[in-house]
Design a protein around this motif. Sequence first.
Motif, PDB file in Angstrom:
ATOM      1  N   LEU A 183       0.435  -1.231   0.126  1.00  0.00           N
ATOM      2  CA  LEU A 183      -0.073   0.210  -0.273  1.00  0.00           C
ATOM      3  C   LEU A 183       0.756   1.327  -0.255  1.00  0.00           C
ATOM      4  CD1 LEU A 183      -2.519  -0.978   2.622  1.00  0.00           C
ATOM      5  CD2 LEU A 183      -2.646  -1.330   0.546  1.00  0.00           C
ATOM      6  N   PRO A 184       1.458   1.646  -0.952  1.00  0.00           N
ATOM      7  CA  PRO A 184       2.330   2.833  -0.762  1.00  0.00           C
ATOM      8  C   PRO A 184       1.722   4.329  -1.642  1.00  0.00           C
ATOM      9  CG  PRO A 184       2.394   1.447  -3.169  1.00  0.00           C
ATOM     10  CD  PRO A 184       1.695   0.748  -2.105  1.00  0.00           C
ATOM     11  N   GLY A 185       2.455   4.763  -1.099  1.00  0.00           N
ATOM     12  CA  GLY A 185       1.778   6.020  -1.768  1.00  0.00           C
ATOM     13  C   GLY A 185       2.817   6.232  -3.402  1.00  0.00           C
ATOM     14  N   LEU A 186       1.884   6.763  -4.466  1.00  0.00           N
ATOM     15  CA  LEU A 186       2.540   6.797  -4.884  1.00  0.00           C
ATOM     16  C   LEU A 186       4.223   7.253  -5.492  1.00  0.00           C
ATOM     17  CD1 LEU A 186       2.764   6.590  -8.651  1.00  0.00           C
ATOM     18  CD2 LEU A 186       1.204   8.677  -8.929  1.00  0.00           C
ATOM     19  N   SER A 187       4.617   8.486  -4.555  1.00  0.00           N
ATOM     20  CA  SER A 187       5.588   8.930  -4.862  1.00  0.00           C
ATOM     21  C   SER A 187       6.219   8.138  -4.084  1.00  0.00           C
ATOM     22  CB  SER A 187       5.958  10.334  -3.975  1.00  0.00           C
ATOM     23  OG  SER A 187       5.140  10.423  -2.759  1.00  0.00           O
ATOM     24  N   GLU A 188       6.356   7.042  -3.659  1.00  0.00           N
ATOM     25  CA  GLU A 188       6.905   6.648  -1.892  1.00  0.00           C
ATOM     26  C   GLU A 188       7.275   5.140  -2.941  1.00  0.00           C
ATOM     27  OE1 GLU A 188       5.553   6.264   2.819  1.00  0.00           O
ATOM     28  OE2 GLU A 188       4.454   5.658   1.589  1.00  0.00           O
ATOM     29  N   THR A 193      10.825   1.910  -6.253  1.00  0.00           N
ATOM     30  CA  THR A 193      11.295   1.061  -7.300  1.00  0.00           C
ATOM     31  C   THR A 193      12.070   1.020  -8.001  1.00  0.00           C
ATOM     32  OG1 THR A 193       8.835   2.041  -8.586  1.00  0.00           O
ATOM     33  CG2 THR A 193       8.921  -0.306  -7.413  1.00  0.00           C
ATOM     34  N   GLY A 194      12.413   3.126  -8.948  1.00  0.00           N
ATOM     35  CA  GLY A 194      12.669   3.600 -10.083  1.00  0.00           C
ATOM     36  C   GLY A 194      12.276   3.823 -10.643  1.00  0.00           C
ATOM     37  N   ALA A 195      10.631   3.828 -10.358  1.00  0.00           N
ATOM     38  CA  ALA A 195      10.266   3.462 -11.661  1.00  0.00           C
ATOM     39  C   ALA A 195       9.293   5.228 -11.436  1.00  0.00           C
ATOM     40  CB  ALA A 195       8.158   2.488 -12.031  1.00  0.00           C
ATOM     41  N   ASP A 196       8.923   5.315 -13.086  1.00  0.00           N
ATOM     42  CA  ASP A 196       8.993   7.107 -13.269  1.00  0.00           C
ATOM     43  C   ASP A 196       7.064   6.992 -13.653  1.00  0.00           C
ATOM     44  OD1 ASP A 196      11.162   7.348 -13.767  1.00  0.00           O
ATOM     45  OD2 ASP A 196      10.904   6.477 -16.054  1.00  0.00           O
ATOM     46  N   ASP A 197       6.319   5.314 -13.524  1.00  0.00           N
ATOM     47  CA  ASP A 197       4.825   6.025 -13.813  1.00  0.00           C
ATOM     48  C   ASP A 197       4.594   4.738 -12.746  1.00  0.00           C
ATOM     49  OD1 ASP A 197       5.102   3.631 -14.851  1.00  0.00           O
ATOM     50  OD2 ASP A 197       4.670   5.205 -17.337  1.00  0.00           O
ATOM     51  N   VAL A 198       3.011   5.167 -12.584  1.00  0.00           N
ATOM     52  CA  VAL A 198       1.679   3.714 -12.014  1.00  0.00           C
ATOM     53  C   VAL A 198       2.559   2.870 -12.525  1.00  0.00           C
ATOM     54  CG1 VAL A 198      -0.202   3.256 -11.244  1.00  0.00           C
ATOM     55  CG2 VAL A 198       0.501   6.106 -10.691  1.00  0.00           C
ATOM     56  N   ARG A 199       2.240   2.459 -13.675  1.00  0.00           N
ATOM     57  CA  ARG A 199       2.402   1.470 -14.379  1.00  0.00           C
ATOM     58  C   ARG A 199       3.911   0.225 -14.085  1.00  0.00           C
ATOM     59  NH1 ARG A 199      -1.207  -1.838 -17.841  1.00  0.00           N
ATOM     60  NH2 ARG A 199      -0.204  -3.902 -17.437  1.00  0.00           N
ATOM     61  N   GLY A 200       4.727   1.261 -13.799  1.00  0.00           N
ATOM     62  CA  GLY A 200       5.598   0.849 -13.367  1.00  0.00           C
ATOM     63  C   GLY A 200       6.552   0.410 -12.037  1.00  0.00           C
ATOM     64  N   VAL A 201       5.887   0.934 -11.561  1.00  0.00           N
ATOM     65  CA  VAL A 201       5.260   0.245  -9.665  1.00  0.00           C
ATOM     66  C   VAL A 201       4.925  -0.263  -9.661  1.00  0.00           C
ATOM     67  CG1 VAL A 201       5.072   1.004  -7.378  1.00  0.00           C
ATOM     68  CG2 VAL A 201       5.443   3.730  -9.659  1.00  0.00           C
ATOM     69  N   ALA A 202       3.733  -0.502 -10.352  1.00  0.00           N
ATOM     70  CA  ALA A 202       2.692  -1.716 -10.226  1.00  0.00           C
ATOM     71  C   ALA A 202       3.180  -3.365 -10.009  1.00  0.00           C
ATOM     72  CB  ALA A 202       1.393  -1.823 -10.523  1.00  0.00           C
ATOM     73  N   LYS A 227      -2.254  -8.637 -11.204  1.00  0.00           N
ATOM     74  CA  LYS A 227      -1.615  -9.141 -12.580  1.00  0.00           C
ATOM     75  C   LYS A 227      -2.572  -9.083 -13.399  1.00  0.00           C
ATOM     76  CE  LYS A 227       1.191 -12.959 -14.126  1.00  0.00           C
ATOM     77  NZ  LYS A 227       1.309 -14.838 -13.810  1.00  0.00           N
ATOM     78  N   GLY A 228      -2.447  -8.854 -14.465  1.00  0.00           N
ATOM     79  CA  GLY A 228      -3.442  -8.447 -15.595  1.00  0.00           C
ATOM     80  C   GLY A 228      -4.153  -7.296 -15.345  1.00  0.00           C
ATOM     81  N   SER A 229      -4.106  -5.983 -14.647  1.00  0.00           N
ATOM     82  CA  SER A 229      -4.928  -5.332 -14.155  1.00  0.00           C
ATOM     83  C   SER A 229      -4.789  -4.865 -14.105  1.00  0.00           C
ATOM     84  CB  SER A 229      -6.495  -5.766 -14.235  1.00  0.00           C
ATOM     85  OG  SER A 229      -6.876  -6.065 -12.448  1.00  0.00           O
ATOM     86  N   VAL A 230      -4.905  -2.725 -14.149  1.00  0.00           N
ATOM     87  CA  VAL A 230      -4.734  -1.900 -13.496  1.00  0.00           C
ATOM     88  C   VAL A 230      -5.656  -0.969 -13.101  1.00  0.00           C
ATOM     89  CG1 VAL A 230      -3.488   0.659 -13.189  1.00  0.00           C
ATOM     90  CG2 VAL A 230      -2.191  -1.828 -14.204  1.00  0.00           C
ATOM     91  N   ARG A 231      -6.125  -0.594 -12.621  1.00  0.00           N
ATOM     92  CA  ARG A 231      -7.648   0.317 -12.227  1.00  0.00           C
ATOM     93  C   ARG A 231      -8.059   1.046 -10.763  1.00  0.00           C
ATOM     94  NH1 ARG A 231     -11.822  -5.274 -10.361  1.00  0.00           N
ATOM     95  NH2 ARG A 231     -11.066  -6.317 -12.028  1.00  0.00           N
ATOM     96  N   GLU A 232      -8.133   2.295 -11.989  1.00  0.00           N
ATOM     97  CA  GLU A 232      -8.020   3.865 -11.262  1.00  0.00           C
ATOM     98  C   GLU A 232      -9.597   3.774 -10.474  1.00  0.00           C
ATOM     99  OE1 GLU A 232      -7.689   6.656 -13.917  1.00  0.00           O
ATOM    100  OE2 GLU A 232      -6.328   6.283 -14.681  1.00  0.00           O
ATOM    101  N   LEU A 233      -9.428   3.859  -9.680  1.00  0.00           N
ATOM    102  CA  LEU A 233     -10.727   3.831  -8.384  1.00  0.00           C
ATOM    103  C   LEU A 233     -10.545   5.551  -7.713  1.00  0.00           C
ATOM    104  CD1 LEU A 233      -8.956   0.744  -7.567  1.00  0.00           C
ATOM    105  CD2 LEU A 233     -11.878   0.629  -7.283  1.00  0.00           C
ATOM    106  N   GLU A 234     -11.698   6.577  -8.392  1.00  0.00           N
ATOM    107  CA  GLU A 234     -11.404   7.945  -8.029  1.00  0.00           C
ATOM    108  C   GLU A 234     -11.852   7.788  -6.531  1.00  0.00           C
ATOM    109  OE1 GLU A 234     -15.515  10.216  -9.247  1.00  0.00           O
ATOM    110  OE2 GLU A 234     -15.429   8.384 -10.462  1.00  0.00           O
TER     111      GLU A 234
END
Length: 315
Positions: A183-188, A193-202, A227-234
């Motif tokens: 359960l990380p914050g996006l910046s965490e 991970t050194g990733a640039d975006d949400v998908r990279g972190v995931a 695995k297999g999905s990325v969902r945005e929950l507002e």
Amino acid sequence: MGLLMADKTGDLSEVEHFSMAVAGAEYNVALGLARLGVPVTYVTKLGDDSIGHRIEKGLVREGIDTTGITWSAGLSTGLMFKARNMAGDPEIDYYRRGSAASSMRPEDIPQLEWDRFGFLHVTGITPALGPQTLQMCHALIDQARDHGLVVTFDPNLRPQLWSDCATMIAEVNRLALRADVVLPGLSEGKELTGADDVRGVADWYLGRGVRAVALKAGRKGAVLAEKGSVRELEGFPLERFIDTVGAGDGFAVGVISGMRDGLSLAEAVSRGNAIGAIQVGSRGDNEGLPDRRRLEAFMARGTGPDPEGLHSEEE
């Protein structure tokens, strides 16, 4: 920890009067779950002092099992001071180095009835207090794994508690990769991970065996990756905005309680968004955490996402 909250706005060095409360990420999660009717056992070590006994009494009042508490006769309970802000992140000073909790080691883990539990929640704060507490957290996860519990992990990065950032990243990720749900914050997540975006972190966590990643994105809500999905929950509309402390812990409360209640992960993350939105309207670290009636009323009038209509990115 004990929490001293400034009674008036201004720099902490100039504050003359404070109100006393209790704080701590794991404490906040325990409190939030108990208010939703979830049985909770809290594992910690307290100083045999007025603050330690205040914490114990508060846990008892909230119906939290205190058999996981051990006591130190020679070390004090940790303490923090928090400035009063009208909005945003407040100034905070910690006095926890050398505290009773920082002396916890694997031998301090009580004889728990593991078959009673379904979940173990760990954050990155306790393992940052020293080598012994880091070992203790791994020992707790070992026992939880042996008994088939779901392990949730919130990185809750505290760079000031680690010797350096490289050590922090390595050790926090060692723990995270032993969890089912991270359960990380996006910046965490980006820092870890050194990733640039949400998908990279995931992808970084999912590719190393984590079951699901729920990234907190503040007012925007959260992103759930399996695995297999990325969902945005507002996110949910805020009733009011005072400070952000405790919002991430409220999010964890929603996710854990939702999974325990048999909700889908998407529904559980939506509940986490709701509790986080409620908590930012409270001055204290945990005073805003709701009971079920308040939570259900808030979610009923909010704009929470329709789980059937969530965007899904198939691999």
